[in-house]
Design a protein around this motif. Sequence first.
Motif, PDB file in Angstrom:
ATOM      1  N   GLU A  41       0.599  -1.125   0.084  1.00  0.00           N
ATOM      2  CA  GLU A  41      -0.130  -0.411   0.340  1.00  0.00           C
ATOM      3  C   GLU A  41       0.881   1.645  -0.127  1.00  0.00           C
ATOM      4  OE1 GLU A  41      -4.021   1.854  -0.870  1.00  0.00           O
ATOM      5  OE2 GLU A  41      -3.066  -0.354  -0.449  1.00  0.00           O
ATOM      6  N   THR A  42       1.607   1.716   1.312  1.00  0.00           N
ATOM      7  CA  THR A  42       2.900   2.617   0.634  1.00  0.00           C
ATOM      8  C   THR A  42       3.313   2.584  -0.307  1.00  0.00           C
ATOM      9  OG1 THR A  42       4.814   1.412   1.845  1.00  0.00           O
ATOM     10  CG2 THR A  42       3.550   2.450   2.981  1.00  0.00           C
ATOM     11  N   GLY A  43       3.570   1.501  -1.634  1.00  0.00           N
ATOM     12  CA  GLY A  43       4.660   1.622  -2.145  1.00  0.00           C
ATOM     13  C   GLY A  43       3.375   2.168  -3.905  1.00  0.00           C
ATOM     14  N   ARG A  44       2.267   2.662  -2.784  1.00  0.00           N
ATOM     15  CA  ARG A  44       1.324   3.082  -4.427  1.00  0.00           C
ATOM     16  C   ARG A  44       1.345   5.460  -3.771  1.00  0.00           C
ATOM     17  NH1 ARG A  44      -4.964   0.889  -3.576  1.00  0.00           N
ATOM     18  NH2 ARG A  44      -4.839   1.928  -5.439  1.00  0.00           N
ATOM     19  N   CYS A  45       1.808   5.210  -2.672  1.00  0.00           N
ATOM     20  CA  CYS A  45       1.852   6.888  -3.294  1.00  0.00           C
ATOM     21  C   CYS A  45       2.895   7.149  -3.731  1.00  0.00           C
ATOM     22  CB  CYS A  45       2.387   6.823  -1.117  1.00  0.00           C
ATOM     23  SG  CYS A  45       2.357   8.716  -1.663  1.00  0.00           S
ATOM     24  N   VAL A  46       2.517   8.306  -4.287  1.00  0.00           N
ATOM     25  CA  VAL A  46       3.340   9.152  -5.272  1.00  0.00           C
ATOM     26  C   VAL A  46       4.118  10.385  -4.949  1.00  0.00           C
ATOM     27  CG1 VAL A  46       2.717   7.236  -7.650  1.00  0.00           C
ATOM     28  CG2 VAL A  46       1.922   9.834  -7.033  1.00  0.00           C
ATOM     29  N   ALA A  47       3.405  10.372  -3.657  1.00  0.00           N
ATOM     30  CA  ALA A  47       3.297  11.678  -2.617  1.00  0.00           C
ATOM     31  C   ALA A  47       3.790  13.152  -3.999  1.00  0.00           C
ATOM     32  CB  ALA A  47       5.253  11.418  -2.540  1.00  0.00           C
ATOM     33  N   CYS A  48       2.824  12.636  -5.004  1.00  0.00           N
ATOM     34  CA  CYS A  48       1.907  13.712  -5.005  1.00  0.00           C
ATOM     35  C   CYS A  48       1.834  15.307  -4.561  1.00  0.00           C
ATOM     36  CB  CYS A  48       0.898  13.794  -5.710  1.00  0.00           C
ATOM     37  SG  CYS A  48      -0.354  14.365  -5.369  1.00  0.00           S
ATOM     38  N   GLY A  49       1.634  15.615  -3.028  1.00  0.00           N
ATOM     39  CA  GLY A  49       1.167  15.987  -2.233  1.00  0.00           C
ATOM     40  C   GLY A  49      -0.694  16.444  -2.147  1.00  0.00           C
ATOM     41  N   LYS A  54      -5.738  18.642   1.876  1.00  0.00           N
ATOM     42  CA  LYS A  54      -7.193  17.949   2.863  1.00  0.00           C
ATOM     43  C   LYS A  54      -6.843  17.183   4.167  1.00  0.00           C
ATOM     44  CE  LYS A  54      -9.188  18.062  -0.812  1.00  0.00           C
ATOM     45  NZ  LYS A  54     -10.098  19.518  -1.432  1.00  0.00           N
ATOM     46  N   CYS A  55      -5.741  18.012   4.942  1.00  0.00           N
ATOM     47  CA  CYS A  55      -4.933  17.073   6.717  1.00  0.00           C
ATOM     48  C   CYS A  55      -4.810  17.688   7.473  1.00  0.00           C
ATOM     49  CB  CYS A  55      -4.170  16.183   5.963  1.00  0.00           C
ATOM     50  SG  CYS A  55      -3.531  15.821   8.013  1.00  0.00           S
ATOM     51  N   PRO A  56      -5.975  17.881   8.627  1.00  0.00           N
ATOM     52  CA  PRO A  56      -6.439  19.353   8.890  1.00  0.00           C
ATOM     53  C   PRO A  56      -5.431  18.906   9.754  1.00  0.00           C
ATOM     54  CG  PRO A  56      -8.174  16.939   9.604  1.00  0.00           C
ATOM     55  CD  PRO A  56      -7.188  16.869   7.974  1.00  0.00           C
ATOM     56  N   THR A  57      -4.985  18.323  10.464  1.00  0.00           N
ATOM     57  CA  THR A  57      -3.550  17.934  11.327  1.00  0.00           C
ATOM     58  C   THR A  57      -2.270  18.920  10.694  1.00  0.00           C
ATOM     59  OG1 THR A  57      -4.104  15.125  12.143  1.00  0.00           O
ATOM     60  CG2 THR A  57      -2.016  16.822  12.742  1.00  0.00           C
ATOM     61  N   TYR A  58      -2.274  18.655   9.413  1.00  0.00           N
ATOM     62  CA  TYR A  58      -1.302  19.453   8.446  1.00  0.00           C
ATOM     63  C   TYR A  58      -1.627  21.350   8.308  1.00  0.00           C
ATOM     64  CZ  TYR A  58       1.873  22.149   5.213  1.00  0.00           C
ATOM     65  OH  TYR A  58       1.978  22.798   4.444  1.00  0.00           O
ATOM     66  N   GLU A  64       5.410  19.167   7.806  1.00  0.00           N
ATOM     67  CA  GLU A  64       5.363  18.539   6.425  1.00  0.00           C
ATOM     68  C   GLU A  64       5.009  16.804   7.310  1.00  0.00           C
ATOM     69  OE1 GLU A  64       5.212  17.530   2.766  1.00  0.00           O
ATOM     70  OE2 GLU A  64       4.717  18.930   3.763  1.00  0.00           O
ATOM     71  N   ALA A  65       6.130  16.550   8.293  1.00  0.00           N
ATOM     72  CA  ALA A  65       6.156  15.315   8.418  1.00  0.00           C
ATOM     73  C   ALA A  65       4.864  15.133   9.368  1.00  0.00           C
ATOM     74  CB  ALA A  65       6.691  15.360  10.260  1.00  0.00           C
ATOM     75  N   ASN A  66       3.517  16.129   9.686  1.00  0.00           N
ATOM     76  CA  ASN A  66       1.980  15.932   9.977  1.00  0.00           C
ATOM     77  C   ASN A  66       1.263  15.401   8.745  1.00  0.00           C
ATOM     78  OD1 ASN A  66       3.071  15.457  12.923  1.00  0.00           O
ATOM     79  ND2 ASN A  66       2.970  18.119  13.120  1.00  0.00           N
ATOM     80  N   THR A  67       1.674  15.427   7.771  1.00  0.00           N
ATOM     81  CA  THR A  67       0.822  14.876   6.177  1.00  0.00           C
ATOM     82  C   THR A  67       0.874  13.152   6.315  1.00  0.00           C
ATOM     83  OG1 THR A  67       2.884  14.913   4.960  1.00  0.00           O
ATOM     84  CG2 THR A  67       1.799  16.878   5.516  1.00  0.00           C
ATOM     85  N   PRO A  68      -0.280  13.153   5.640  1.00  0.00           N
ATOM     86  CA  PRO A  68      -0.752  11.848   5.322  1.00  0.00           C
ATOM     87  C   PRO A  68       0.779  11.324   4.214  1.00  0.00           C
ATOM     88  CG  PRO A  68      -2.614  12.766   5.251  1.00  0.00           C
ATOM     89  CD  PRO A  68      -0.988  13.535   5.026  1.00  0.00           C
ATOM     90  N   ARG A  69       1.904  11.952   3.490  1.00  0.00           N
ATOM     91  CA  ARG A  69       2.866  11.720   2.352  1.00  0.00           C
ATOM     92  C   ARG A  69       3.702  11.012   3.309  1.00  0.00           C
ATOM     93  NH1 ARG A  69       4.027  16.000  -1.080  1.00  0.00           N
ATOM     94  NH2 ARG A  69       5.069  17.342  -0.147  1.00  0.00           N
ATOM     95  N   ASP A  70       3.825  11.433   4.291  1.00  0.00           N
ATOM     96  CA  ASP A  70       5.242  11.359   5.478  1.00  0.00           C
ATOM     97  C   ASP A  70       4.771  10.495   6.630  1.00  0.00           C
ATOM     98  OD1 ASP A  70       6.829  13.807   4.251  1.00  0.00           O
ATOM     99  OD2 ASP A  70       7.465  13.996   5.765  1.00  0.00           O
ATOM    100  N   ARG A  71       3.776  10.382   7.172  1.00  0.00           N
ATOM    101  CA  ARG A  71       3.774   9.293   7.688  1.00  0.00           C
ATOM    102  C   ARG A  71       3.748   8.249   7.084  1.00  0.00           C
ATOM    103  NH1 ARG A  71      -1.565  12.365   9.439  1.00  0.00           N
ATOM    104  NH2 ARG A  71      -0.971  13.665  11.333  1.00  0.00           N
ATOM    105  N   ILE A  72       3.258   7.950   5.368  1.00  0.00           N
ATOM    106  CA  ILE A  72       3.275   6.910   4.711  1.00  0.00           C
ATOM    107  C   ILE A  72       4.999   6.229   5.122  1.00  0.00           C
ATOM    108  CG2 ILE A  72       2.924   6.173   2.259  1.00  0.00           C
ATOM    109  CD1 ILE A  72       0.363   7.059   2.245  1.00  0.00           C
TER     110      ILE A  72
END
Length: 176
Positions: A41-49, A54-58, A64-72
């Motif tokens: 599943e992590t391999g599917r992420c292309v880190a497009c941003g 959309k991330c409320p935590t970010y 940046e470490a609190n974004t879905p792409r960085d968590r992945i």
Amino acid sequence: SADYPKPAADLRGLDRLLGRMPGTRVARAHIVSAAAEIMAETGRCVACGLCVPKCPTYRKTLSEANTPRDRITLIRGAVEGRIPANDRLREHLDLCLGCRACEAACPNGVAYGHLYDRARALPLLQGEAKRGRGAFPHRMLTPALLGIGGSLLRFYQRSGAQRMARGTGLLRRIGL
């Protein structure tokens, strides 16, 4: 994808971590299976941003470490053994609200919620945070406990106990 090594190579870090963990072969096989699923599943992420805004935590932390792409990326690194599964890593994972707003924005359809749930279930990502101060919020996020909590809150509000607590100043005294 050519950017990612084959799963067998990716799981070498996990093998080293499992060597230090007690458990039966069945439990280890389950962990390796979950880790392989996480790696796929992590391999599917292309880190497009596209998930970032959309991330409320970010939006709240602007980290940046609190974004879905960085968590992945962090989850993948921990499973591979490149990133230590320590309190700092768990802090970034714990800040995720689990709202899955990022999933709707993802052009590759990364199932972030499922990925996040599987990663949090891995023993190597639980560590002290699971037993310590970080344990309470994650246990409260089960549907059954949220339902019970909602029922208790409704009772508190409708029974007059809320009005009484506010009137006596009790809530101010305890910092609420």
